[in-house]
Design a protein around this motif. Structure first.
Motif, PDB file in Angstrom:
ATOM      1  N   THR A 103       0.835  -1.199   0.000  1.00  0.00           N
ATOM      2  CA  THR A 103       0.000   0.000   0.000  1.00  0.00           C
ATOM      3  C   THR A 103       0.868   1.247   0.000  1.00  0.00           C
ATOM      4  OG1 THR A 103      -1.674  -1.180   1.304  1.00  0.00           O
ATOM      5  CG2 THR A 103      -1.873   1.215   1.171  1.00  0.00           C
ATOM      6  N   ALA A 104       0.565   2.160  -0.913  1.00  0.00           N
ATOM      7  CA  ALA A 104       1.237   3.463  -0.942  1.00  0.00           C
ATOM      8  C   ALA A 104       0.374   4.463  -0.185  1.00  0.00           C
ATOM      9  CB  ALA A 104       1.452   3.926  -2.381  1.00  0.00           C
ATOM     10  N   VAL A 105       1.003   5.290   0.631  1.00  0.00           N
ATOM     11  CA  VAL A 105       0.271   6.257   1.438  1.00  0.00           C
ATOM     12  C   VAL A 105       0.927   7.623   1.324  1.00  0.00           C
ATOM     13  CG1 VAL A 105      -0.634   4.581   3.100  1.00  0.00           C
ATOM     14  CG2 VAL A 105       1.606   5.611   3.477  1.00  0.00           C
ATOM     15  N   LEU A 106       0.141   8.626   1.647  1.00  0.00           N
ATOM     16  CA  LEU A 106       0.626  10.001   1.686  1.00  0.00           C
ATOM     17  C   LEU A 106       0.732  10.398   3.148  1.00  0.00           C
ATOM     18  CD1 LEU A 106       1.299  12.207  -0.432  1.00  0.00           C
ATOM     19  CD2 LEU A 106      -1.005  13.112  -0.082  1.00  0.00           C
TER      20      LEU A 106
ATOM     21  N   HIS B 213      -8.221  13.720  -4.356  1.00  0.00           N
ATOM     22  CA  HIS B 213      -9.417  13.563  -3.535  1.00  0.00           C
ATOM     23  C   HIS B 213      -9.625  14.791  -2.675  1.00  0.00           C
ATOM     24  CE1 HIS B 213     -10.056   9.261  -4.363  1.00  0.00           C
ATOM     25  NE2 HIS B 213      -8.743   9.204  -4.445  1.00  0.00           N
ATOM     26  N   GLU B 214     -10.853  15.192  -2.552  1.00  0.00           N
ATOM     27  CA  GLU B 214     -11.149  16.331  -1.700  1.00  0.00           C
ATOM     28  C   GLU B 214     -10.996  15.941  -0.240  1.00  0.00           C
ATOM     29  OE1 GLU B 214     -14.933  17.882  -2.566  1.00  0.00           O
ATOM     30  OE2 GLU B 214     -14.558  18.192  -4.696  1.00  0.00           O
ATOM     31  N   PRO B 215     -10.531  16.838   0.608  1.00  0.00           N
ATOM     32  CA  PRO B 215     -10.373  16.520   2.027  1.00  0.00           C
ATOM     33  C   PRO B 215     -11.688  15.991   2.622  1.00  0.00           C
ATOM     34  CG  PRO B 215      -9.344  18.618   1.525  1.00  0.00           C
ATOM     35  CD  PRO B 215     -10.112  18.221   0.305  1.00  0.00           C
ATOM     36  N   GLY B 216     -11.541  14.920   3.416  1.00  0.00           N
ATOM     37  CA  GLY B 216     -12.717  14.361   4.070  1.00  0.00           C
ATOM     38  C   GLY B 216     -13.432  13.343   3.240  1.00  0.00           C
TER      39      GLY B 216
ATOM     40  N   CYS C 236      -2.185   8.624   7.926  1.00  0.00           N
ATOM     41  CA  CYS C 236      -1.745   8.106   6.628  1.00  0.00           C
ATOM     42  C   CYS C 236      -2.920   8.100   5.655  1.00  0.00           C
ATOM     43  CB  CYS C 236      -1.194   6.685   6.769  1.00  0.00           C
ATOM     44  SG  CYS C 236       0.200   6.536   7.899  1.00  0.00           S
ATOM     45  N   ILE C 237      -2.752   8.768   4.545  1.00  0.00           N
ATOM     46  CA  ILE C 237      -3.795   8.813   3.514  1.00  0.00           C
ATOM     47  C   ILE C 237      -3.483   7.740   2.473  1.00  0.00           C
ATOM     48  CG2 ILE C 237      -4.919  10.214   1.753  1.00  0.00           C
ATOM     49  CD1 ILE C 237      -4.122  12.676   3.348  1.00  0.00           C
ATOM     50  N   GLU C 238      -4.311   6.718   2.406  1.00  0.00           N
ATOM     51  CA  GLU C 238      -4.074   5.626   1.454  1.00  0.00           C
ATOM     52  C   GLU C 238      -4.322   6.104   0.028  1.00  0.00           C
ATOM     53  OE1 GLU C 238      -5.713   1.100   0.579  1.00  0.00           O
ATOM     54  OE2 GLU C 238      -5.853   1.959   2.592  1.00  0.00           O
ATOM     55  N   LEU C 239      -3.391   5.775  -0.859  1.00  0.00           N
ATOM     56  CA  LEU C 239      -3.476   6.205  -2.243  1.00  0.00           C
ATOM     57  C   LEU C 239      -3.954   5.065  -3.141  1.00  0.00           C
ATOM     58  CD1 LEU C 239      -0.072   8.134  -2.429  1.00  0.00           C
ATOM     59  CD2 LEU C 239      -2.354   9.118  -2.132  1.00  0.00           C
ATOM     60  N   ASP C 240      -4.568   5.428  -4.253  1.00  0.00           N
ATOM     61  CA  ASP C 240      -5.056   4.434  -5.204  1.00  0.00           C
ATOM     62  C   ASP C 240      -3.958   3.954  -6.154  1.00  0.00           C
ATOM     63  OD1 ASP C 240      -7.634   4.584  -4.185  1.00  0.00           O
ATOM     64  OD2 ASP C 240      -8.206   6.228  -5.523  1.00  0.00           O
ATOM     65  N   MET C 241      -2.867   4.704  -6.251  1.00  0.00           N
ATOM     66  CA  MET C 241      -1.808   4.352  -7.192  1.00  0.00           C
ATOM     67  C   MET C 241      -1.147   3.034  -6.802  1.00  0.00           C
ATOM     68  SD  MET C 241       1.435   6.832  -6.224  1.00  0.00           S
ATOM     69  CE  MET C 241       0.520   8.367  -6.239  1.00  0.00           C
ATOM     70  N   SER C 242      -0.644   2.322  -7.810  1.00  0.00           N
ATOM     71  CA  SER C 242       0.034   1.055  -7.575  1.00  0.00           C
ATOM     72  C   SER C 242       1.410   1.299  -6.958  1.00  0.00           C
ATOM     73  CB  SER C 242       0.186   0.282  -8.888  1.00  0.00           C
ATOM     74  OG  SER C 242       1.040   0.988  -9.782  1.00  0.00           O
TER      75      SER C 242
END
Length: 207
Positions: free
Chosen positions: A118-121, A203-206, A175-181
């Motif tokens: 999982t990639a996260v921001l 993605h918009e906040p929230g 941690c914000i989970e990203l959709d990118m591979s």
């Protein structure tokens, strides 16, 4: 002069990736060809065929990996691997190195593992500064006992070399989970943000 400069950089952009790719592939093939040295001299393909076959070591390496993998997948193979691990664990110094490498390899290559899945921001190295990182698991044991909230293990790679980085424990909510591979995230990191994933959606906040 401006046109010449533009042509020069365009030429570099075209040639450099191809040259580096060819060099890396050549290094990999020549390195794996060294595995032929494990064969008896009379069995070397160069001697049997009378000429050199570039890349034959790659095929031999793949064959060895497949044979070892097939053997270690059955009951007898698993027993022998277990006995080998027990034997190595009794050797001072060697056991420390082997156990560390084995834990990392089991985590990275295990089909049931969560490493780099999982990639996260995340905000790193301080609030307000964001970077792409990877979730590698969850804390356990004594570490988990001290952390009261829900934490995850995160690997923050450096740029442009993602093989070095920082291991940190962060709240899952931070941690914000990203959709990118994972591949797209690694390319994004290695390119220092120049090559953005084509499927990257803000993605918009929230949400």
């Amino acid at each position: 002069m401006a046109a010449l400069r533009k042509w020069l950089f365009t030429g570099l952009l075209v040639i450099v990736p191809g040259v580096i790719t060819a060099w890396v592939l050549s290094w990999i093939v020549s390195t794996l060809d060294q595995t032929l040295q494990i064969l008896p001299g009379a069995w070397h393909p160069d001697r049997l065929l009378g000429f050199h076959i570039p890349g034959f070591g790659v095929l031999l390496t793949l064959a060895i990996l497949l044979v070892v993998g097939a053997f270690a997948s059955n009951f007898a193979g698993r027993k022998m691997v277990s006995w080998g691990d027990a034997l190595v664990s009794r050797i001072p110094v060697v056991r420390s190195i082997y156990s560390s490498v084995k834990q990392v390899s089991d985590t990275l290559f295990s089909e049931s593992g969560n490493a780099f899945r999982t990639a996260v921001l995340v905000q790193w190295p301080r609030d307000g500064v964001w970077t792409v990182a990877f979730v590698t698991g969850s804390p356990s044991g004594e570490v988990a006992a001290y952390l009261r909230d829900e934490f995850v293990s995160v690997y923050v790679p450096t740029t442009p070399n993602p093989t070095s980085g920082y291991f940190v424990l962060m709240r899952r909510s931070d941690c914000i989970e990203l959709d990118m591979s994972i591949d797209a995230a690694l390319k994004y990191i290695v390119s220092m943000g120049v090559v953005a994933p084509p499927d990257l959606v803000a993605h918009e906040p929230g949400k």
